[in-house]
Design an enzyme around this catalytic site. Structure first.
Site, PDB file in Angstrom:
ATOM      1  CG  MET A  11      -4.742   7.554   2.753  1.00  0.00           C
ATOM      2  SD  MET A  11      -5.236   8.319   0.888  1.00  0.00           S
ATOM      3  CE  MET A  11      -7.013   8.583   0.898  1.00  0.00           C
ATOM      4  NE  ARG A  12      -3.135  13.218   9.629  1.00  0.00           N
ATOM      5  CZ  ARG A  12      -4.064  13.639  10.180  1.00  0.00           C
ATOM      6  NH1 ARG A  12      -5.045  13.014   9.967  1.00  0.00           N
ATOM      7  NH2 ARG A  12      -4.367  15.001  10.470  1.00  0.00           N
ATOM      8  N   GLY A  72       1.086   0.265  -0.098  1.00  0.00           N
ATOM      9  CA  GLY A  72       2.353   0.753  -0.362  1.00  0.00           C
ATOM     10  C   GLY A  72       3.018   0.317  -1.595  1.00  0.00           C
ATOM     11  CG  LEU A 110      -7.113  18.560  -2.820  1.00  0.00           C
ATOM     12  CD1 LEU A 110      -6.535  17.603  -1.815  1.00  0.00           C
ATOM     13  CD2 LEU A 110      -8.572  18.319  -3.056  1.00  0.00           C
ATOM     14  CG  ASP A 111      -4.772  16.214  -5.247  1.00  0.00           C
ATOM     15  OD1 ASP A 111      -3.648  15.591  -4.720  1.00  0.00           O
ATOM     16  OD2 ASP A 111      -6.037  15.551  -5.371  1.00  0.00           O
ATOM     17  CG  LEU A 129       1.193  17.181   3.686  1.00  0.00           C
ATOM     18  CD1 LEU A 129       2.434  17.061   2.655  1.00  0.00           C
ATOM     19  CD2 LEU A 129       1.609  16.261   4.882  1.00  0.00           C
ATOM     20  CG  HIS A 165      -4.534  12.666  -7.917  1.00  0.00           C
ATOM     21  ND1 HIS A 165      -5.296  12.590  -6.810  1.00  0.00           N
ATOM     22  CD2 HIS A 165      -5.229  13.103  -8.827  1.00  0.00           C
ATOM     23  CE1 HIS A 165      -6.342  12.666  -6.888  1.00  0.00           C
ATOM     24  NE2 HIS A 165      -6.445  13.158  -8.111  1.00  0.00           N
ATOM     25  CG  ASN A 177       0.310  13.557  -3.755  1.00  0.00           C
ATOM     26  OD1 ASN A 177       0.335  12.401  -2.829  1.00  0.00           O
ATOM     27  ND2 ASN A 177      -0.945  14.065  -4.106  1.00  0.00           N
TER      28      ASN A 177
HETATM   29  C1  GRF Z   1      -2.283   5.152  -5.654  1.00  0.00           C
HETATM   30  O1  GRF Z   1      -3.557   5.216  -6.422  1.00  0.00           O
HETATM   31  C2  GRF Z   1      -1.899   6.673  -5.298  1.00  0.00           C
HETATM   32  O2  GRF Z   1      -2.166   7.498  -6.859  1.00  0.00           O
HETATM   33  C3  GRF Z   1      -2.887   7.423  -4.531  1.00  0.00           C
HETATM   34  O3  GRF Z   1      -3.033   6.341  -3.384  1.00  0.00           O
HETATM   35  C4  GRF Z   1      -2.742   5.276  -4.136  1.00  0.00           C
HETATM   36  C5  GRF Z   1      -1.661   4.498  -3.282  1.00  0.00           C
HETATM   37  O4  GRF Z   1      -1.355   3.288  -3.625  1.00  0.00           O
HETATM   38  N1  GRF Z   1      -2.692   8.614  -3.974  1.00  0.00           N
HETATM   39  P1  GRF Z   1      -0.186   2.441  -2.908  1.00  0.00           P
HETATM   40  O5  GRF Z   1      -0.335   2.531  -1.410  1.00  0.00           O
HETATM   41  O6  GRF Z   1       0.834   3.278  -3.320  1.00  0.00           O
HETATM   42  O7  GRF Z   1      -0.499   0.906  -3.483  1.00  0.00           O
END
Ligand code: GRF
Length: 205
Positions: free
Chosen positions: A94-95, A16, A148-149, A97, A113, A111
């Protein structure tokens, strides 16, 4: 407190740090918004514990125990809507949608990435960038669509790739920029002063 684009629901699965950066930007007055709820699919997510410490409304909604993916997602939707959030910020969630979820909050889900999309979507983006030998890497904050992304890009920030980089050192350099990029993107979205033209996000002024 009213519903609307200044109220953000954060969805996370891990440490987080992006959530923490958004929190700090709000506390310092750099971002005029509020965090309505922090939701995690992992009960043990460090980010969720931090959110509770900071006094935010939190919801741990694990997939386990739910009869189906749809039932799980329905609970997540209920938690978002119950908080009055108008914007959903995925911060290491990590899911995937479902199309139904995307439709429900269309144009209001962000999101982040850790690559310069459309290069290196999916997992291990930083390692993919190193393996490809690119000299510039970075991060992307985008609106979420069914791909995806692949949704329209709000903000990108770059970092150099150094000769002696490992996935860890490159990830750390990118992460610093992620924190700035997410705040910048949320400033755009919570202001409401933007519009989407095809793939392009245009910001007023
Ligand atoms: C980040 O690198 C983000 O780009 C990816 O997951 C990671 C999350 O990091 N989607 P955090 O939990 O915000 O530290």
């Amino acid at each position: 407190m009213s519903d609307g684009p200044k109220r953000i629901a954060i969805l996370l699965s891990g440490r987080g740090s992006n959530f923490a950066a958004i929190h700090e930007a709000i506390v310092s007055g750099e971002l005029d918004a509020e965090i309505a709820v922090v939701i995690s699919n992992r009960t043990d997510a460090a980010g969720l514990a931090r959110a509770a410490q900071w006094g935010y409304r939190t919801a741990a909604i694990p997939l386990r125990g739910q009869p189906s993916r749809e039932a799980h997602e329905a609970l997540v939707i209920e938690a978002i809507e119950g908080s009055g959030a108008g914007v959903v910020a995925l911060a290491g969630y990590m899911r995937l949608l479902s199309p139904g979820f995307v439709e429900r909050f269309r144009g209001r889900i962000l999101n982040i990435h850790p690559s310069l999309l459309p290069s290196f979507p999916g997992v291990d983006a930083q390692a993919q960038a190193l393996a490809w030998g690119v000299k510039v890497a970075g991060c992307t904050v985008h609106l979420v669509d069914e791909s995806l992304d692949g949704g329209p890009i709000l903000v990108q920030r770059t970092v150099p790739v150094l000769d002696d980089d490992t996935p860890e050192t490159l990830s750390a350099r990118i992460l610093d920029e992620e924190h700035r990029a997410y705040v910048e993107a949320l400033r755009i979205v919570t202001s409401g002063k933007y519009w989407v033209q095809g793939r392009r996000v245009r910001v007023e002024g």
